[in-house]
Design an enzyme around this catalytic site. Structure first.
Site, PDB file in Angstrom:
ATOM      1  N   ASP A  10      23.626 -22.968 -89.731  1.00 28.66           N
ATOM      2  CA  ASP A  10      24.921 -22.741 -90.070  1.00 28.66           C
ATOM      3  C   ASP A  10      25.137 -23.785 -91.201  1.00 28.66           C
ATOM      4  O   ASP A  10      24.282 -24.880 -91.326  1.00 28.66           O
ATOM      5  CB  ASP A  10      25.868 -23.167 -88.990  1.00 28.66           C
ATOM      6  CG  ASP A  10      27.186 -23.261 -89.468  1.00 28.66           C
ATOM      7  OD1 ASP A  10      27.767 -22.524 -90.311  1.00 28.66           O
ATOM      8  OD2 ASP A  10      28.059 -24.210 -88.987  1.00 28.66           O
ATOM      9  N   SER A  11      26.234 -23.971 -91.846  1.00 28.52           N
ATOM     10  CA  SER A  11      26.663 -24.846 -92.965  1.00 28.52           C
ATOM     11  C   SER A  11      26.594 -26.207 -92.405  1.00 28.52           C
ATOM     12  O   SER A  11      26.458 -27.491 -93.282  1.00 28.52           O
ATOM     13  CB  SER A  11      27.740 -24.570 -93.818  1.00 28.52           C
ATOM     14  OG  SER A  11      28.757 -24.598 -92.779  1.00 28.52           O
ATOM     15  N   CYS A  73      27.089 -18.517 -89.555  1.00 25.85           N
ATOM     16  CA  CYS A  73      28.141 -19.000 -90.523  1.00 25.85           C
ATOM     17  C   CYS A  73      28.698 -17.656 -91.073  1.00 25.85           C
ATOM     18  O   CYS A  73      27.950 -16.852 -91.599  1.00 25.85           O
ATOM     19  CB  CYS A  73      27.230 -19.846 -91.728  1.00 25.85           C
ATOM     20  SG  CYS A  73      28.265 -20.332 -92.856  1.00 25.85           S
ATOM     21  N   GLU A 151      32.768 -31.772 -89.042  1.00 21.56           N
ATOM     22  CA  GLU A 151      31.624 -32.289 -89.571  1.00 21.56           C
ATOM     23  C   GLU A 151      31.548 -33.857 -89.109  1.00 21.56           C
ATOM     24  O   GLU A 151      30.772 -34.672 -88.767  1.00 21.56           O
ATOM     25  CB  GLU A 151      31.072 -32.190 -90.993  1.00 21.56           C
ATOM     26  CG  GLU A 151      30.739 -30.600 -91.456  1.00 21.56           C
ATOM     27  CD  GLU A 151      29.427 -30.573 -90.475  1.00 21.56           C
ATOM     28  OE1 GLU A 151      28.418 -31.250 -90.805  1.00 21.56           O
ATOM     29  OE2 GLU A 151      29.179 -29.256 -89.962  1.00 21.56           O
ATOM     30  N   CYS A 183      35.674 -19.027 -88.705  1.00 22.57           N
ATOM     31  CA  CYS A 183      34.667 -20.038 -89.247  1.00 22.57           C
ATOM     32  C   CYS A 183      34.076 -20.612 -87.877  1.00 22.57           C
ATOM     33  O   CYS A 183      34.813 -20.937 -87.015  1.00 22.57           O
ATOM     34  CB  CYS A 183      35.147 -21.050 -90.227  1.00 22.57           C
ATOM     35  SG  CYS A 183      34.029 -22.544 -90.435  1.00 22.57           S
ATOM     36  N   HIS A 185      33.004 -23.526 -87.058  1.00 24.82           N
ATOM     37  CA  HIS A 185      33.384 -24.750 -86.622  1.00 24.82           C
ATOM     38  C   HIS A 185      34.807 -24.684 -86.009  1.00 24.82           C
ATOM     39  O   HIS A 185      35.045 -25.588 -85.429  1.00 24.82           O
ATOM     40  CB  HIS A 185      33.642 -25.661 -88.304  1.00 24.82           C
ATOM     41  CG  HIS A 185      32.463 -25.816 -88.844  1.00 24.82           C
ATOM     42  ND1 HIS A 185      31.654 -25.145 -89.600  1.00 24.82           N
ATOM     43  CD2 HIS A 185      31.861 -27.171 -89.059  1.00 24.82           C
ATOM     44  CE1 HIS A 185      30.539 -25.757 -90.015  1.00 24.82           C
ATOM     45  NE2 HIS A 185      30.819 -27.064 -89.824  1.00 24.82           N
TER      46      HIS A 185
END
Length: 262
Positions: A10-11, A73, A151, A183, A185
């Site tokens: 994933d990012s 992602c 993050e 997303c 996240h």
């Protein structure tokens, strides 16, 4: 190949929400996960940049014996999964915002989508709306800054709360009773989102559906492990190692994170 691992990237740390579902669905499989936190978020990057990162991460995972790749992602799936499937002769499973189940779930006929700008601008998302959004109203909301909050491990700070309120309130004002977390996240923000919407609003993400698809694909390819012992998990980050360990310990309950070789 049956005992080879499944590679997931994933990012950043968001794909850990997908990793959790995969571990629950396939508890005996060995799993490799890369958080590309040094390059997060992908949402504002060009397709070429995202393709380059996706290829580099896939190369890393294939180099460690991965028998399948999960692009955990939405933005990377939209930009790069076609390229990865052309280049690699192994199952490559991607993500897409859960528009279809949201359309089924809505009672008001209005679905809100929270996603990155890159996902919302993609041809893949346009195709989803064309296929499943004809009989409902889909209201979209780009969410700059939310990925960065996750993050940093800031799941319930004043900044995160303010950002979420700013993004969610217009969707609720339009009558949305179903919100798509577009997303990987965003599932880590579910407790805060549930507090802000004050009940009566369904929150939908695709982690469980992706995990079931991973199972189907590896079984169809004859790649499923025959082991009956619990699989092993290895985690890497391309970002700051100390921060990666701190955040992943909070999200995954382990600080056993390795630096991604450059």
């Amino acid at each position: 190949m049956n005992d080879a691992p499944i590679g997931i990237f994933d990012s950043g740390v968001g794909g850990l929400s997908v990793l959790r579902h995969i571990q629950e669905e396939l508890p005996h499989e060995n799993l490799l996960y890369v958080a590309d936190s040094a390059h997060a978020p992908y949402g504002g990057k060009s397709p070429r940049e995202i393709q380059a990162r996706s290829t580099a991460l896939t190369e890393f995972l294939v180099g460690r014996g991965a028998k399948a790749i999960v692009v955990a992602c939405n933005t990377a799936t939209a930009a790069a999964i076609g390229l990865l499937r052309e280049r690699y002769q192994l199952p490559v499973i991607g993500m897409e915002p859960a528009v279809k189940p949201a359309v089924t779930a809505t009672r008001s006929g209005v679905v809100g989508v929270l996603a990155t700008t890159g996902t919302l601008k993609s041809a893949q998302f346009a195709a989803l709306l064309e296929s499943y959004g004809k009989n409902v109203r889909v209201v979209t909301q780009g969410c700059p800054g939310l990925v960065e909050c996750v993050e940093r491990g800031e799941l319930d700070t004043s900044e995160t709360r303010e950002l979420l309120s700013h993004y969610i309130e217009p969707l609720l004002a339009e009558g949305a009773d179903t919100l798509v977390l577009g997303c990987t996240h965003y599932p880590f923000l579910k407790p805060l989102i549930e507090e802000l919407v004050d009940g009566g609003v369904a929150l939908i993400d695709t982690g469980a559906a992706v995990a079931r698809q991973v199972r189907r694909r590896i079984e169809e390819a004859g790649l499923a492990t025959r082991s009956l012992t619990s699989g092993q998990i290895r985690l890497w980050t391309s970002g700051d190692l100390a921060q990666g360990r701190r955040v992943m310990e909070a999200l995954w309950k382990t600080a056993m994170v390795e630096p991604l070789p450059t």
